[in-house]
Write an enzyme that holds these catalytic residues in place. Sequence first.
Site, short mmCIF file in Angstrom:
data_model
loop_
_atom_site.label_atom_id
_atom_site.label_comp_id
_atom_site.label_asym_id
_atom_site.label_seq_id
_atom_site.Cartn_x
_atom_site.Cartn_y
_atom_site.Cartn_z
N HIS A 109 32.13 86.98 39.79
CA HIS A 109 33.21 86.04 39.49
C HIS A 109 34.26 86.12 40.60
O HIS A 109 34.69 87.22 40.97
CB HIS A 109 33.84 86.39 38.14
CG HIS A 109 34.89 85.39 37.74
ND1 HIS A 109 34.57 84.13 37.28
CD2 HIS A 109 36.24 85.45 37.78
CE1 HIS A 109 35.68 83.47 37.04
NE2 HIS A 109 36.72 84.23 37.33
N GLU B 137 32.56 89.05 48.15
CA GLU B 137 31.45 88.92 47.20
C GLU B 137 30.15 89.38 47.84
O GLU B 137 29.33 90.07 47.23
CB GLU B 137 31.30 87.45 46.75
CG GLU B 137 32.48 86.92 45.97
CD GLU B 137 32.28 85.48 45.50
OE1 GLU B 137 31.15 85.12 45.16
OE2 GLU B 137 33.26 84.73 45.47
C1 GRF Z 1 30.79 82.25 44.17
O1 GRF Z 1 32.13 82.14 44.53
C2 GRF Z 1 30.65 83.01 42.86
O2 GRF Z 1 31.61 83.99 42.70
C3 GRF Z 1 30.85 81.92 41.85
O3 GRF Z 1 30.23 80.80 42.39
C4 GRF Z 1 30.20 80.90 43.82
C5 GRF Z 1 28.77 80.78 44.23
O4 GRF Z 1 28.60 80.78 45.61
N1 GRF Z 1 30.37 82.35 40.57
P1 GRF Z 1 27.14 80.91 46.23
O5 GRF Z 1 26.28 79.86 45.51
O6 GRF Z 1 26.65 82.30 45.98
O7 GRF Z 1 27.28 80.59 47.67
#
Ligand code: GRF
Length: 208
Positions: A109, A174
């Site tokens: 998230h 992330e």
């Molecule tokens: C990311 O920011 C994740 O945290 C959220 O959706 C986005 C997905 O990005 N849940 P990706 O598809 O992994 O590039």
Amino acid sequence: MKRIAVLASGRGSNFQALIDAIGQGYIPAECVGLVSDNPEAYAITRARSAGIPVFIVDYSRYSSKEDYEAALLRVMQSLHADLFVLAGYMRILGAGIVRQFPGRIINIHPALLPSFAGLHAQRQALEYGVKVSGCTIHFVDEGVDTGPIIVQTCVPVLPGDDEESLSGRILKEEHRCLPRAVRAFCEDRIRVRGRMVSIVGEDSASPA
Ligand code: GRF
């Protein structure tokens, strides 16, 4: 070696971070499938390039959420995965699915939970005026973004940030945090007591 499966609805950059981390031997796992509710998701292209089986459960082809989730559950069960990673899966998993895989589904998230759960977390953070935000990797329970937190890391919110610049800064984190949490899971280093999650061999659940 653990079997992991990924659910993604769109771009799939976090999925790619996992593919790369597995490829580099950082995560001792096999990715046994990408499951997507969106046949247009770029994550599908990434899976095919990496030789990962693709399972499309096209949400738009089902007349109800119940029917869709019944089909999704069948696919998930067929994969015999140890861990399901929601990596940009843009739907709320129903309780019927969550209960089938206790402690075996994690989500990423783009905010510091419990702040700014739900959609458009980066926009919510900007509109609130916080000075730091970040990302959270957590177990999935029956609530929305409420499960026990595995890893969090923060980034500054800078003057002049907009949704795009803040999202980009968070996304970089992330891509570090998600492989780290999945690695710990695959190495059986995650311990959960109630809401408290610790990672054996790491001093804290924040990146060094
Ligand atoms: C990311 O920011 C994740 O945290 C959220 O959706 C986005 C997905 O990005 N849940 P990706 O598809 O992994 O590039």
